[in-house]
Design a protein around this motif. Structure first.
Motif, PDB file in Angstrom:
ATOM      1  N   ASP A   1      -5.489  -1.681  -5.023  1.00 14.09           N
ATOM      2  CA  ASP A   1      -4.829  -2.186  -3.817  1.00 14.09           C
ATOM      3  C   ASP A   1      -5.713  -3.266  -3.189  1.00 14.09           C
ATOM      4  O   ASP A   1      -6.739  -2.970  -2.596  1.00 14.09           O
ATOM      5  N   GLU A   2      -5.297  -4.497  -3.335  1.00 12.73           N
ATOM      6  CA  GLU A   2      -6.025  -5.663  -2.813  1.00 12.73           C
ATOM      7  C   GLU A   2      -7.502  -5.637  -3.194  1.00 12.73           C
ATOM      8  O   GLU A   2      -8.369  -5.543  -2.327  1.00 12.73           O
TER       9      GLU A   2
ATOM     10  N   GLN B   1      -7.268   0.111  -0.585  1.00 11.06           N
ATOM     11  CA  GLN B   1      -7.520  -1.125   0.146  1.00 11.06           C
ATOM     12  C   GLN B   1      -8.797  -0.999   0.982  1.00 11.06           C
ATOM     13  O   GLN B   1      -9.583  -1.923   1.093  1.00 11.06           O
TER      14      GLN B   1
ATOM     15  N   SER C   1       0.833  -1.213   0.000  1.00 14.46           N
ATOM     16  CA  SER C   1       0.000   0.000   0.000  1.00 14.46           C
ATOM     17  C   SER C   1       0.860   1.252   0.000  1.00 14.46           C
ATOM     18  O   SER C   1       0.514   2.255  -0.638  1.00 14.46           O
TER      19      SER C   1
HETATM   20 MG   LIG Z   1      -1.891  -2.756   2.150  1.00 13.56          MG
END
Ligand SMILES: [Mg+2]
Ligand SMILES: Nc1ncnc2c1ncn2[C@@H]1O[C@H](COP(=O)(O)OP(=O)(O)OP(=O)(O)O)[C@@H](O)[C@H]1O
Length: 341
Positions: free
Chosen positions: A161-162, A85, A45
């Motif tokens: 992000d994810e 995220q 991140s």
């Molecule tokens: Mg992260």
């Protein structure tokens, strides 16, 4: 191949003492899906926040489509789409309102915005839920809306992000399909993940990151080829509580076996073994006979090629995390008794 993201010797130190990103360099080709695979705290991140100009780096250089992330911040923001995220949508608004709000952030004229929002709702299959407040949305629906939000500006580079962390398998599958489709249409995608299966399925190339460093880089096939072995997973049944340990010592001495580790298998978490062997199918008969000879019964046995999980394990000596895979192996790890290649 032309590079669209170029990162050189990027470093981030938080509060003068937390080294989150430790001098990483990589480049992303135009039109590819590039994965950043790593465990909690790897610095994924942090890297993404620097690239999206939300966080200041400590040192290093990065460009996106030739634009410098420091000097050309506003221009960088115009060409990227970013999904963080944490889900970044407003709970009290409806899905449609959220997307229209995003459009207004991007100064998209009203007429065009309405059109664009319809299109995006269709892309992520949220038309029917479009006028419901997000409060009533499931985690999967939120993530889909989040993905749609990052697409309002029709970005050249999509940074995720994810994108599927915490989602159920079906929702994860849906997001994978959207990502693959966007990429087919020509969008460059940079994504982070903790799931080896996700990185393997989606990425053309990927980096494995750990503790702020890149530990490996290549195509999923290249990385897996580094292991150069098959994986046999088996669960055993025996009255002897030490059966697994005994079995692992015996197997480790077999010809063609590279390493043996203890693990738990299946939802029940039965005791099991993972055996890394040069040619898995060739040694199975002997393996079965050998275990039979010492009174250990095999409950389940699966043979597979190596996964990125094994690559991570080999490079760092630690398991990546709990992963879903065929044979449902949990918390894999090579036991002390296993022999090193
Ligand atoms: Mg992260
Ligand atoms: N704002 C912050 N202040 C201080 N330390 C931070 C901050 N943000 C992150 N860190 C630390 O930097 C390191 C990298 O964190 P980062 O969030 O980039 O990892 P990550 O790979 O995204 O992890 P995760 O998979 O859990 O999201 C960690 O040690 C984390 O504790």
């Amino acid at each position: 191949m032309e590079d669209i993201i170029v990162v050189e010797d990027l470093r981030k130190i938080y509060n003068k003492d937390i080294l989150a990103v430790d001098g990483i360099s990589f480049s992303v080709h135009r039109g590819e899906v590039f994965g950043f695979l790593g465990p909690n705290g790897a610095g994924k991140s942090t890297t993404i926040k620097i690239l999206t100009t939300l966080l200041e780096k400590t040192s290093g250089r990065a460009t996106i489509d030739g634009l410098d992330i420091d000097k050309d911040q506003a221009a960088v923001r115009r060409i990227i789409g970013y999904s963080s995220q944490e889900v970044g949508v407003d709970d009290d608004l409806t899905a449609r309102e959220n997307l229209l709000l995003q459009c207004s952030f991007h100064h998209i004229p009203k007429e065009k915005a309405i059109q664009r929002v319809e299109q995006l709702l269709e892309t992520v299959k949220l038309q029917e839920a479009a006028d419901r407040r997000l409060k009533t949305f499931s985690g999967g629906m939120r993530k889909r809306l989040d993905l749609a939000s990052s697409l309002v500006s029709d970005p050249k580079v999509l940074i995720l992000d994810e994108p599927t962390t915490g989602l159920d398998p079906q929702s994860r599958q849906d997001i994978w399909e959207y990502i693959a489709e966007l990429n087919r249409q020509g969008m460059t995608i940079f994504l982070t993940t903790q799931y080896m299966e996700e990185a393997d399925r989606l990425s053309d190339r990927l980096c494995i990151v750990d503790q702020g460093k890149i530990v490996a880089e290549g195509t999923p096939l290249e990385l897996k080829a580094r292991i150069g072995a098959d994986i046999i997973t088996l669960s055993v049944r025996s009255d002897d509580p030490e059966a697994c340990e005994t079995a692992s010592t015996v197997i480790a001495k077999m010809e063609g076996v590279k390493e043996v580790g203890l693990c738990s298998v299946g939802i029940s978490g039965d005791k099991g073994l993972t055996v890394m062997a040069h040619n898995g199918s060739a040694i199975i008969p002997q393996l079965v006979r050998l275990l039979d000879g010492i009174g250990v019964q095999i409950d389940q046995l699966t043979l597979s090629g190596p996964t990125l999980d094994e690559v991570f394990l080999k490079l760092t000596g630690r398991a990546l995390n709990v992963v879903e895979r065929k044979g449902a192996v949990k918390g894999r790890g090579w036991g002390k008794r296993g022999k090193r290649p």
